[in-house]
Design a protein around this motif. Structure first.
Motif, PDB file in Angstrom:
ATOM      1  N   LEU A   1       1.497  11.717  -5.642  1.00  0.00           N
ATOM      2  CA  LEU A   1       2.075  12.852  -5.853  1.00  0.00           C
ATOM      3  C   LEU A   1       1.721  12.887  -7.113  1.00  0.00           C
ATOM      4  O   LEU A   1       1.662  13.957  -8.125  1.00  0.00           O
ATOM      5  CB  LEU A   1       3.673  11.056  -6.582  1.00  0.00           C
ATOM      6  N   LEU A   2       0.406  11.496  -7.432  1.00  0.00           N
ATOM      7  CA  LEU A   2      -0.283  12.861  -8.819  1.00  0.00           C
ATOM      8  C   LEU A   2      -0.832  13.321  -8.475  1.00  0.00           C
ATOM      9  O   LEU A   2      -1.458  14.759  -9.037  1.00  0.00           O
ATOM     10  CB  LEU A   2      -0.893  11.155  -9.494  1.00  0.00           C
ATOM     11  N   GLY A   3      -1.911  13.601  -6.984  1.00  0.00           N
ATOM     12  CA  GLY A   3      -2.497  14.979  -6.562  1.00  0.00           C
ATOM     13  C   GLY A   3      -1.310  16.326  -6.359  1.00  0.00           C
ATOM     14  O   GLY A   3      -2.121  17.528  -7.344  1.00  0.00           O
TER      15      GLY A   3
ATOM     16  N   LEU B   1       0.864  -1.140  -0.188  1.00  0.00           N
ATOM     17  CA  LEU B   1       0.297   0.005   0.188  1.00  0.00           C
ATOM     18  C   LEU B   1       1.114   1.424  -0.292  1.00  0.00           C
ATOM     19  O   LEU B   1       0.012   2.707  -0.410  1.00  0.00           O
ATOM     20  CB  LEU B   1      -0.808   0.285   1.022  1.00  0.00           C
ATOM     21  N   ILE B   2       1.761   1.048   0.417  1.00  0.00           N
ATOM     22  CA  ILE B   2       3.350   2.585   0.781  1.00  0.00           C
ATOM     23  C   ILE B   2       2.882   2.946  -0.614  1.00  0.00           C
ATOM     24  O   ILE B   2       2.836   4.391  -0.839  1.00  0.00           O
ATOM     25  CB  ILE B   2       3.849   2.220   1.706  1.00  0.00           C
ATOM     26  N   PRO B   3       3.601   2.554  -1.908  1.00  0.00           N
ATOM     27  CA  PRO B   3       4.010   2.925  -2.755  1.00  0.00           C
ATOM     28  C   PRO B   3       2.316   2.974  -3.952  1.00  0.00           C
ATOM     29  O   PRO B   3       2.646   4.318  -4.438  1.00  0.00           O
ATOM     30  CB  PRO B   3       4.549   1.229  -3.622  1.00  0.00           C
ATOM     31  N   VAL B   4       1.701   2.893  -3.442  1.00  0.00           N
ATOM     32  CA  VAL B   4       0.518   3.076  -3.707  1.00  0.00           C
ATOM     33  C   VAL B   4      -0.230   4.607  -3.440  1.00  0.00           C
ATOM     34  O   VAL B   4      -0.416   4.876  -4.527  1.00  0.00           O
ATOM     35  CB  VAL B   4      -0.681   2.198  -3.660  1.00  0.00           C
ATOM     36  N   VAL B   5      -0.355   4.287  -2.629  1.00  0.00           N
ATOM     37  CA  VAL B   5      -0.205   5.767  -1.839  1.00  0.00           C
ATOM     38  C   VAL B   5       0.611   6.854  -2.620  1.00  0.00           C
ATOM     39  O   VAL B   5       0.173   7.655  -2.276  1.00  0.00           O
ATOM     40  CB  VAL B   5      -1.110   5.639  -0.434  1.00  0.00           C
ATOM     41  N   GLY B   6       1.835   6.360  -2.254  1.00  0.00           N
ATOM     42  CA  GLY B   6       3.244   7.453  -2.705  1.00  0.00           C
ATOM     43  C   GLY B   6       2.802   8.373  -4.106  1.00  0.00           C
ATOM     44  O   GLY B   6       2.827   9.275  -4.066  1.00  0.00           O
ATOM     45  N   ALA B   7       2.620   6.895  -5.375  1.00  0.00           N
ATOM     46  CA  ALA B   7       1.873   7.200  -5.989  1.00  0.00           C
ATOM     47  C   ALA B   7       1.216   8.169  -6.264  1.00  0.00           C
ATOM     48  O   ALA B   7       0.471   9.797  -7.589  1.00  0.00           O
ATOM     49  CB  ALA B   7       2.020   6.112  -6.993  1.00  0.00           C
ATOM     50  N   LEU B   8      -0.343   8.051  -5.639  1.00  0.00           N
ATOM     51  CA  LEU B   8      -1.225   8.799  -5.369  1.00  0.00           C
ATOM     52  C   LEU B   8      -1.476  10.420  -5.395  1.00  0.00           C
ATOM     53  O   LEU B   8      -1.981  11.554  -5.165  1.00  0.00           O
ATOM     54  CB  LEU B   8      -3.262   8.412  -4.774  1.00  0.00           C
TER      55      LEU B   8
ATOM     56  N   THR C   1      -1.107  17.572  -9.998  1.00  0.00           N
ATOM     57  CA  THR C   1      -2.073  17.782 -10.599  1.00  0.00           C
ATOM     58  C   THR C   1      -2.830  19.883 -10.280  1.00  0.00           C
ATOM     59  O   THR C   1      -2.648  20.798 -11.010  1.00  0.00           O
ATOM     60  CB  THR C   1      -3.377  16.831 -10.173  1.00  0.00           C
ATOM     61  N   LEU C   2      -2.443  19.773  -8.941  1.00  0.00           N
ATOM     62  CA  LEU C   2      -2.768  21.066  -8.248  1.00  0.00           C
ATOM     63  C   LEU C   2      -1.192  21.952  -8.577  1.00  0.00           C
ATOM     64  O   LEU C   2      -1.490  23.454  -9.483  1.00  0.00           O
ATOM     65  CB  LEU C   2      -1.930  21.003  -6.528  1.00  0.00           C
ATOM     66  N   VAL C   3      -0.132  21.700  -8.573  1.00  0.00           N
ATOM     67  CA  VAL C   3       0.957  22.267  -9.156  1.00  0.00           C
ATOM     68  C   VAL C   3       0.967  22.621 -10.755  1.00  0.00           C
ATOM     69  O   VAL C   3       0.699  24.095 -11.551  1.00  0.00           O
ATOM     70  CB  VAL C   3       2.566  21.603  -9.313  1.00  0.00           C
ATOM     71  N   GLY C   4       0.578  21.250 -11.731  1.00  0.00           N
ATOM     72  CA  GLY C   4       0.048  21.696 -13.109  1.00  0.00           C
ATOM     73  C   GLY C   4      -1.463  22.436 -13.313  1.00  0.00           C
ATOM     74  O   GLY C   4      -0.720  24.027 -13.623  1.00  0.00           O
ATOM     75  N   GLN C   5      -2.258  22.664 -12.176  1.00  0.00           N
ATOM     76  CA  GLN C   5      -3.483  24.009 -12.692  1.00  0.00           C
ATOM     77  C   GLN C   5      -2.466  25.196 -11.813  1.00  0.00           C
ATOM     78  O   GLN C   5      -3.104  26.203 -12.880  1.00  0.00           O
ATOM     79  CB  GLN C   5      -4.766  23.643 -11.886  1.00  0.00           C
TER      80      GLN C   5
END
Length: 54
Positions: free
Chosen positions: A35-37, A26-33, A40-44
């Motif tokens: 990072l994606l969030g 679960l640690i890499p999955v949550v880390g990837a999510l 997305t925030l920085v991109g906006q």
């Protein structure tokens, strides 16, 4: 400030769950999510500034 306190509590509960049930995958999955969030925030915010240039 309240949101940071809530986030910290959520991360502590996640860590306790991962430790108790040995769900290390679960640690890499949550880390990837997260990072994606963040991306997305920085991109906006950067795209909003980019449109003003043109």
């Amino acid at each position: 400030m309240g949101r940071l306190k809530y986030l910290w509590r959520l991360l502590k509960e996640f860590g306790a769950y991962t430790w108790e049930y040995k769900a290390w995958w679960l640690i890499p999955v949550v880390g990837a999510l997260l990072l994606l969030g963040l991306l997305t925030l920085v991109g906006q915010t950067s795209l909003a500034n980019l449109y003003t240039l043109f």
